[in-house]
Design an enzyme around this catalytic site. Structure first.
Site, PDB file in Angstrom:
ATOM      1  N   PHE B 117      -7.870   0.705   9.280  1.00 54.12           N
ATOM      2  CA  PHE B 117      -7.111   0.581   8.257  1.00 54.12           C
ATOM      3  C   PHE B 117      -7.582   1.199   7.156  1.00 54.12           C
ATOM      4  CE2 PHE B 117      -3.883  -2.112   6.493  1.00 54.12           C
ATOM      5  CZ  PHE B 117      -3.190  -2.620   7.711  1.00 54.12           C
ATOM      6  N   GLN B 237       0.044  -1.042  -7.362  1.00 54.02           N
ATOM      7  CA  GLN B 237      -0.038  -0.054  -6.095  1.00 54.02           C
ATOM      8  C   GLN B 237       1.396  -0.006  -5.696  1.00 54.02           C
ATOM      9  OE1 GLN B 237      -1.507  -1.652  -2.164  1.00 54.02           O
ATOM     10  NE2 GLN B 237      -3.101  -0.224  -2.843  1.00 54.02           N
ATOM     11  N   HIS B 239       2.877   1.693  -1.994  1.00 51.39           N
ATOM     12  CA  HIS B 239       2.523   1.777  -0.860  1.00 51.39           C
ATOM     13  C   HIS B 239       3.141   3.152  -0.044  1.00 51.39           C
ATOM     14  CE1 HIS B 239       2.002   1.158   3.582  1.00 51.39           C
ATOM     15  NE2 HIS B 239       1.125  -0.023   3.073  1.00 51.39           N
ATOM     16  N   LEU B 249       8.364  -2.473   4.011  1.00 48.72           N
ATOM     17  CA  LEU B 249       7.228  -2.113   4.290  1.00 48.72           C
ATOM     18  C   LEU B 249       7.257  -1.775   5.591  1.00 48.72           C
ATOM     19  CD1 LEU B 249       4.544  -1.286   2.750  1.00 48.72           C
ATOM     20  CD2 LEU B 249       3.738  -3.455   4.111  1.00 48.72           C
ATOM     21  N   GLU B 252       0.646  -0.293   7.311  1.00 45.95           N
ATOM     22  CA  GLU B 252      -0.361   0.818   7.250  1.00 45.95           C
ATOM     23  C   GLU B 252      -1.093   0.842   8.750  1.00 45.95           C
ATOM     24  OE1 GLU B 252      -2.548   1.173   3.751  1.00 45.95           O
ATOM     25  OE2 GLU B 252      -4.479   0.974   5.012  1.00 45.95           O
ATOM     26  N   ARG B 283      -4.381   4.116  -0.530  1.00 46.88           N
ATOM     27  CA  ARG B 283      -2.679   4.165  -0.596  1.00 46.88           C
ATOM     28  C   ARG B 283      -2.481   5.077  -1.961  1.00 46.88           C
ATOM     29  NH1 ARG B 283      -1.478  -2.217   0.740  1.00 46.88           N
ATOM     30  NH2 ARG B 283      -2.150  -1.795   3.178  1.00 46.88           N
ATOM     31  N   HIS B 349       4.431  -2.407  -4.359  1.00 48.71           N
ATOM     32  CA  HIS B 349       3.895  -3.120  -3.160  1.00 48.71           C
ATOM     33  C   HIS B 349       2.975  -4.280  -3.905  1.00 48.71           C
ATOM     34  CE1 HIS B 349       2.609  -4.236   0.760  1.00 48.71           C
ATOM     35  NE2 HIS B 349       1.501  -4.118   0.371  1.00 48.71           N
ATOM     36  N   ARG B 391      -5.980  -1.445  -4.540  1.00 54.77           N
ATOM     37  CA  ARG B 391      -6.618  -2.615  -3.363  1.00 54.77           C
ATOM     38  C   ARG B 391      -6.364  -1.604  -2.076  1.00 54.77           C
ATOM     39  NH1 ARG B 391      -3.729  -5.325   0.375  1.00 54.77           N
ATOM     40  NH2 ARG B 391      -1.915  -5.196  -0.540  1.00 54.77           N
TER      41      ARG B 391
HETATM   42  C1  LIG Z   1       5.488  -6.621   3.546  1.00 59.66           C
HETATM   43  C2  LIG Z   1       3.880  -6.684   2.717  1.00 59.66           C
HETATM   44  C3  LIG Z   1       2.988  -6.563   3.595  1.00 59.66           C
HETATM   45  C4  LIG Z   1       1.575  -6.681   3.357  1.00 59.66           C
HETATM   46  N1  LIG Z   1       0.674  -6.773   4.273  1.00 59.66           N
HETATM   47  C5  LIG Z   1      -0.723  -7.115   4.146  1.00 59.66           C
HETATM   48  C6  LIG Z   1      -1.592  -6.924   5.059  1.00 59.66           C
HETATM   49  O1  LIG Z   1      -1.496  -6.526   6.225  1.00 59.66           O
HETATM   50  N2  LIG Z   1      -2.903  -7.129   4.555  1.00 59.66           N
HETATM   51  C7  LIG Z   1      -3.327  -7.696   3.321  1.00 59.66           C
HETATM   52  O2  LIG Z   1      -4.436  -8.051   2.929  1.00 59.66           O
HETATM   53  N3  LIG Z   1      -2.156  -7.778   2.266  1.00 59.66           N
HETATM   54  C8  LIG Z   1      -0.988  -7.455   2.730  1.00 59.66           C
HETATM   55  N4  LIG Z   1       0.012  -7.633   1.923  1.00 59.66           N
HETATM   56  C9  LIG Z   1      -0.267  -8.322   0.511  1.00 59.66           C
HETATM   57  C10 LIG Z   1      -0.425  -9.828   0.601  1.00 59.66           C
HETATM   58  O3  LIG Z   1       0.567 -10.346   1.751  1.00 59.66           O
HETATM   59  C11 LIG Z   1       0.175 -10.536  -0.661  1.00 59.66           C
HETATM   60  O4  LIG Z   1      -0.593  -9.903  -1.582  1.00 59.66           O
HETATM   61  C12 LIG Z   1      -0.425 -12.150  -0.466  1.00 59.66           C
HETATM   62  O5  LIG Z   1      -0.096 -12.541   0.662  1.00 59.66           O
HETATM   63  C13 LIG Z   1       0.072 -12.838  -1.820  1.00 59.66           C
HETATM   64  O6  LIG Z   1      -0.200 -14.316  -1.630  1.00 59.66           O
HETATM   65  P1  LIG Z   1      -0.386 -15.257  -2.616  1.00 59.66           P
HETATM   66  O7  LIG Z   1      -0.500 -16.712  -2.153  1.00 59.66           O
HETATM   67  O8  LIG Z   1      -0.881 -14.797  -3.816  1.00 59.66           O
HETATM   68  O9  LIG Z   1       1.459 -15.184  -3.140  1.00 59.66           O
HETATM   69  P2  LIG Z   1       2.817 -15.666  -2.125  1.00 59.66           P
HETATM   70  O10 LIG Z   1       2.522 -15.786  -0.659  1.00 59.66           O
HETATM   71  O11 LIG Z   1       3.551 -14.692  -2.556  1.00 59.66           O
HETATM   72  O12 LIG Z   1       3.362 -16.959  -2.552  1.00 59.66           O
HETATM   73  C14 LIG Z   1       3.748 -17.352  -3.905  1.00 59.66           C
HETATM   74  C15 LIG Z   1       4.322 -18.736  -4.062  1.00 59.66           C
HETATM   75  O13 LIG Z   1       4.339 -19.244  -5.088  1.00 59.66           O
HETATM   76  C16 LIG Z   1       5.405 -19.897  -5.506  1.00 59.66           C
HETATM   77  N5  LIG Z   1       6.079 -19.573  -6.828  1.00 59.66           N
HETATM   78  C17 LIG Z   1       6.413 -18.296  -7.260  1.00 59.66           C
HETATM   79  N6  LIG Z   1       6.845 -18.775  -8.496  1.00 59.66           N
HETATM   80  C18 LIG Z   1       7.036 -19.849  -8.580  1.00 59.66           C
HETATM   81  C19 LIG Z   1       7.520 -20.842  -9.574  1.00 59.66           C
HETATM   82  N7  LIG Z   1       7.893 -20.295 -10.705  1.00 59.66           N
HETATM   83  N8  LIG Z   1       7.376 -22.063  -9.463  1.00 59.66           N
HETATM   84  C20 LIG Z   1       6.991 -22.770  -8.195  1.00 59.66           C
HETATM   85  N9  LIG Z   1       6.528 -21.866  -7.065  1.00 59.66           N
HETATM   86  C21 LIG Z   1       6.511 -20.514  -7.442  1.00 59.66           C
HETATM   87  C22 LIG Z   1       6.499 -19.154  -4.163  1.00 59.66           C
HETATM   88  O14 LIG Z   1       7.279 -20.221  -3.894  1.00 59.66           O
HETATM   89  C23 LIG Z   1       5.337 -18.984  -3.052  1.00 59.66           C
HETATM   90  O15 LIG Z   1       5.208 -20.345  -2.135  1.00 59.66           O
HETATM   91  C24 LIG Z   1       1.279  -7.439   2.233  1.00 59.66           C
HETATM   92  C25 LIG Z   1       2.514  -7.687   1.082  1.00 59.66           C
HETATM   93  C26 LIG Z   1       3.659  -7.164   1.563  1.00 59.66           C
HETATM   94  C27 LIG Z   1       4.862  -7.271   0.621  1.00 59.66           C
END
Ligand SMILES: Cc1cc2nc3c(=O)[nH]c(=O)nc-3n(C[C@H](O)[C@H](O)[C@H](O)COP(=O)(O)OP(=O)(O)OC[C@H]3O[C@@H](n4cnc5c(N)ncnc54)[C@H](O)[C@@H]3O)c2cc1C
Ligand code: SF4
Ligand code: FES
Lengths: 230, 576
Positions: B117, B237, B239, B249, B252, B283, B349, B391
């Protein structure tokens, strides 16, 4: 291009009964049906109600009936369905508002099959080993995004709402065929009961409906065989 | 309605669920997960490529190497004590996920499979290393599912489709949240000893983004409105490979498996910019290189995109290792990656910045890292800061599980030793006024138009390449949009499942966040990681090897700074 979109609408707190509203909008043929709904909501009628999040077919929010078939609005392009689009909520769940259905019972049934790894042996310091061949046995059913398209396309479910349904069974399959899992006995209750896998009449609607391309009917057949011969 | 819990976790993505799971394992602690989406719909499920951990299943690897890559990848703005914890804990955390049932892809020996990666190297930069642990190209989906399943097993209580609108603070202590039950429009007060924000990112501030429609930065903006400073917001960031015009997306992982970027001449242009890591350079660099190619007229047909070439990987590798990528490309671009070139452009991203926290997820409120008792944050909404100015791929999934877990464990301790703080009078006054106002206003501009203008402005003026001029333009524009937003109206006046209302509230968050991103970017007169200033193209460690803090001081914004923690690796020039 111009698209005419008929949407089945219903707000149980204000409408006596469901009705169809028709909207004409300008979109690209490569747009998603979700883009059509957004276009309506953002520029024509802000009251139109549906669920959505990822917009590319991985979160399972926007399963609905599009021209009579269960599909994800974000994974269906306008060019696939033409310039007359009818959008309705999935069948078999109560409508909360417009295209939003009540998923409480859906998630309850999912929970009933104990959709988690059951294995009380103390784990090793590193990973538990599993061969690529062992993993392949349940690869397909790990793809499920719990969208509900399969269950609400199933005539057995329409006929009997107690049926646990294909989505829950897909998730039971995911663990039953995982070489690390030891919970078959605990799952037999829900999976093998009268409302379990035996309600499946191999109609294949579920397989056609699944936006993740999971071989849903085959998974249920695998489960039946496991219960009979293991 | 009133609820009382020990802990309320806001957000059911990877970070929130990991914390909830730690709490659920401690008898006697009552935890609620409040989420505006069903947890399984969270954007963690969209993560594809993998989770980084130095397991060394294919070749020699060490967590120290991972740490070095993380620090260098972050252009030395990374707090090294945090990076050390993350990279060290990554190994045991990945094993823990496997034990919880995560279906990782496997090596022939039955171990967790790993792939290359961007920015991940052996021996402090010598060449690429296989460090990303993956489950096909749906690693995030499998993490989210596995954690959700385990929470079900441990009977965690969920309030799904409850949108949190406000934090409740009493005398400098956090004691709950106010949430809107989207179904019936009722406001609920959750009274708790500890609150954790895990609300994810805010890619929806930009027009082209890989983020979900729900990624609107709610938790970050809510904290900011309560006077909590935001850290390094300018570090956002882009991507390099989003689907052209759509932003969806393309992981990568495609380049990890050998995919290459080509310009209009069919040339692998990364040879020129990063001779060692080529298409697996970090990135921020690749996105800038793409902009450079486009600027010099080598975008495809002179337009603003380049090609991703996967053809030489062959059908079998594409179908078995990148099945979802192939599917996205076929469905949304109508192209077969086995035989055709894929048009791609940089897509908004990931937020490196966010709510400042210490190593245990405790939210800190000033330059001296003073914690705000009872308030925690983890995941993309938080800034520990492990990602610094940029990142590395696979490091967000590590971040959410490692720091989600640490926050969960610390909250378990905290609630055991602290009493419930009483609620202030009328805890839901602010939330209730906001909702009433939006539901009550009968005439005004449409929310959608304001949002479209915001996203276009941020894409145009506050993306990969910035300058004083573009940023000032954006600053004025956002001010104007905020003003217009305060008079905007929605059509839907129902309290029942009103998604026009929730979207309008979300736009308010995006506006606040954009303002802080711009303020941070204007103040940082240097180029570092994801923040590139045409007018200050060099990194300036003397003045800016420090974290930006943006405070909301009622009448205006205040910028402050705090030092970066440097332990093992002194800043060096960043070459790949
Ligand atoms: C397409 C894509 C591919 C990716 N691939 C990778 C990868 O291969 N490897 C890697 O390390 N990272 C990757 N990332 C980044 C990574 O997936 C995210 O940064 C990470 O999953 C975020 O997790 P989180 O738990 O912080 O938030 P999220 O999974 O976004 O969860 C947010 C939560 O908060 C809740 N929420 C939001 N606002 C409110 C509110 N006002 N009230 C109540 N609930 C709320 C939502 O319902 C949700 O449950 C990728 C990101 C994307 C977009
Ligand atoms: S099996 Fe397919 S159709 Fe059924 S819930 Fe899962 S993803 Fe949806
Ligand atoms: S919006 Fe996520 S599946 Fe359609």
């Amino acid at each position: 291009m111009e698209v005419t979109c008929r949407v089945r609408r219903y707000n149980p707190t204000t409408d006596e009964k469901p009705y169809y509203a028709t909207y004409t909008v300008e979109v690209e043929s490569t747009d998603r049906v979700l883009d059509v709904l957004n276009e309506i909501k953002w520029h024509h009628d802000g009251t139109l109600t549906y669920r959505r999040s990822c917009a590319h077919g991985v979160c399972g929010s926007d399963a609905m009936r599009i021209n009579g078939r269960n599909r994800l609005a974000c994974k269906t392009l306008v060019k696939e369905v033409g310039d007359r689009i009818t959008v309705e909520p999935m069948m078999g769940f109560e409508v909360v508002r417009d295209l939003v259905v009540d998923l409480d019972s859906f998630f309850e049934k999912y929970k009933s099959v104990k959709p988690y790894l059951i294995n009380d042996d103390p784990p090793p310091a590193g990973e538990r080993l599993q061969s690529p061949e062992e993993r392949e046995l349940y690869d397909d059913t790990t793809k499920c995004i719990l969208c509900g398209a399969c269950t609400t396309a199933c005539p057995s479910f329409w006929g009997n709402r107690e049926f646990v349904g294909p989505a829950a069974l897909v998730n039971a399959h995911r663990f039953i065929f995982d070489s690390r899992d030891k919970g078959l006995d605990q799952r037999v209750g829900a999976v093998g009961s009268r409302e379990g896998v035996w309600r499946c009449r191999t109609i294949f609607n579920c397989t056609d409906a699944c936006p993740r391309g999971i071989k849903v009917t085959k998974a249920m057949e695998d489960v039946k065989r496991k219960l009979l011969y293991d | 309605m009133y609820h009382k819990y020990d802990v309320v976790v806001v957000g059911g993505g990877g970070a929130g669920l990991m914390a909830a799971l730690q709490l659920a394992r401690v008898p006697g602690i009552r935890t609620a997960v409040v989420s505006k989406l069903y947890p399984s719909r969270s954007h963690t499920g969209a993560a594809q490529g993998g989770i980084g951990a130095a397991l060394g299943n294919h070749e020699e690897d060490h967590w120290e190497w991972h740490m070095f890559d993380t620090v260098k990848g972050g252009d030395y703005l990374t707090d090294q004590d945090a990076a050390e914890i993350m990279c060290h804990n990554a190994v045991e955390t990945v094993y823990e996920l496997e034990h919880l049932g995560l279906p990782f892809s496997r090596t022939p020996q039955g171990k967790i499979d790993q792939r290359r990666f961007g920015g991940h190297t052996r021996n402090f930069g010598e060449g690429p290393v296989r460090r990303s642990c993956f489950a096909a190209d749906r690693t995030g989906h499998m993490i989210l599912q596995t954690l959700y399943q385990q929470c079900i097993k441990h009977e965690v209580e969920f309030f799904s489709e409850f949108q949190v609108l406000d934090l409740i603070l009493n005398d400098g202590v956090c004691c709950g949240v106010v949430a809107l039950n989207v179904r019936d429009g009722e406001l609920h007060t959750f009274h708790a000893k500890a609150v954790m924000l895990a609300t994810g990112g805010y890619g929806r501030a930009w027009k082209i983004t890989s983020n979900a429609l729900a990624s609107t930065g709610d938790g970050v903006a809510i904290a900011y409105r309560q006077g909590i400073p935001l850290e390094d917001m300018e570090m956002y960031q882009f991507h390099p490979t989003g689907e052209y015009k759509l932003g969806i997306l393309i992981s990568e992982a495609c380049r990890g498996e050998g995919g290459m970027l080509l310009n209009d001449k069919g040339k692998r242009f990364m040879e020129r910019y990063a001779p060692t890591l080529l298409d697996l350079a970090p990135r921020d660099m690749i996105s800038r290189c793409i902009y450079q190619e486009i600027k010099e007229g080598r975008g495809i047909n002179g337009q603003d995109y380049v090609h991703l070439d996967l053809r030489h990987l062959g059908r079998e590798v594409i179908e078995s290792k990148l099945p979802d990528q192939a599917d996205f490309i076929r469905v949304y671009l109508g192209i077969d990656p086995v035989t055709e070139l894929v048009p791609t452009q940089p897509t908004a991203h990931y937020a490196m910045g966010g709510i400042p926290t210490d190593l245990d997820g405790r939210v800190t409120v000033d330059e001296r890292n003073t914690p705000l008792p009872g308030l925690y944050a983890a995941g993309e909404c938080a800034c520990v800061s492990v990602h610094g100015a940029n990142r590395l791929g696979t490091n967000s999934l590590v971040d959410i599980v490692v720091f989600g877990r640490r926050a969960g464990k610390d909250m378990a301790e905290f609630v055991a030793h602290n009493e419930l703080v009483p609620l202030p009078p009328k805890p839901d006054a602010y939330a209730s006024a906001q909702v009433k106002e939006l539901l009550g206003r009968t005439e005004g501009e449409s929310v959608a138009d304001i949002r479209t203008e915001l996203q276009a402005e941020m894409m145009d003026k506050v993306s990969v390449i910035r300058s004083e001029e573009t940023l000032c333009h954006a600053q004025a524009k956002v001010q104007e949009l905020k003003e217009r937003y305060s008079r905007a109206a929605i059509q839907d006046r129902q309290s029942w499942f009103n998604t026009e209302l929730t979207e309008a509230l979300e736009l308010g968050y995006l506006l606040d966040i954009s303002e802080t991103v711009i303020a941070g970017a204007l103040a940082r007169k240097e180029s570092r990681g994801g923040h590139y200033r045409e007018d200050y193209p060099d990194r300036d460690d003397k003045r800016f090897l420090r974290h930006t803090l943006i405070y909301n001081r009622g009448e205006g914004i205040q910028v402050a700074y705090k030092p970066v923690k440097i332990t093992r690796f002194e800043p060096m020039e960043r070459k790949y």
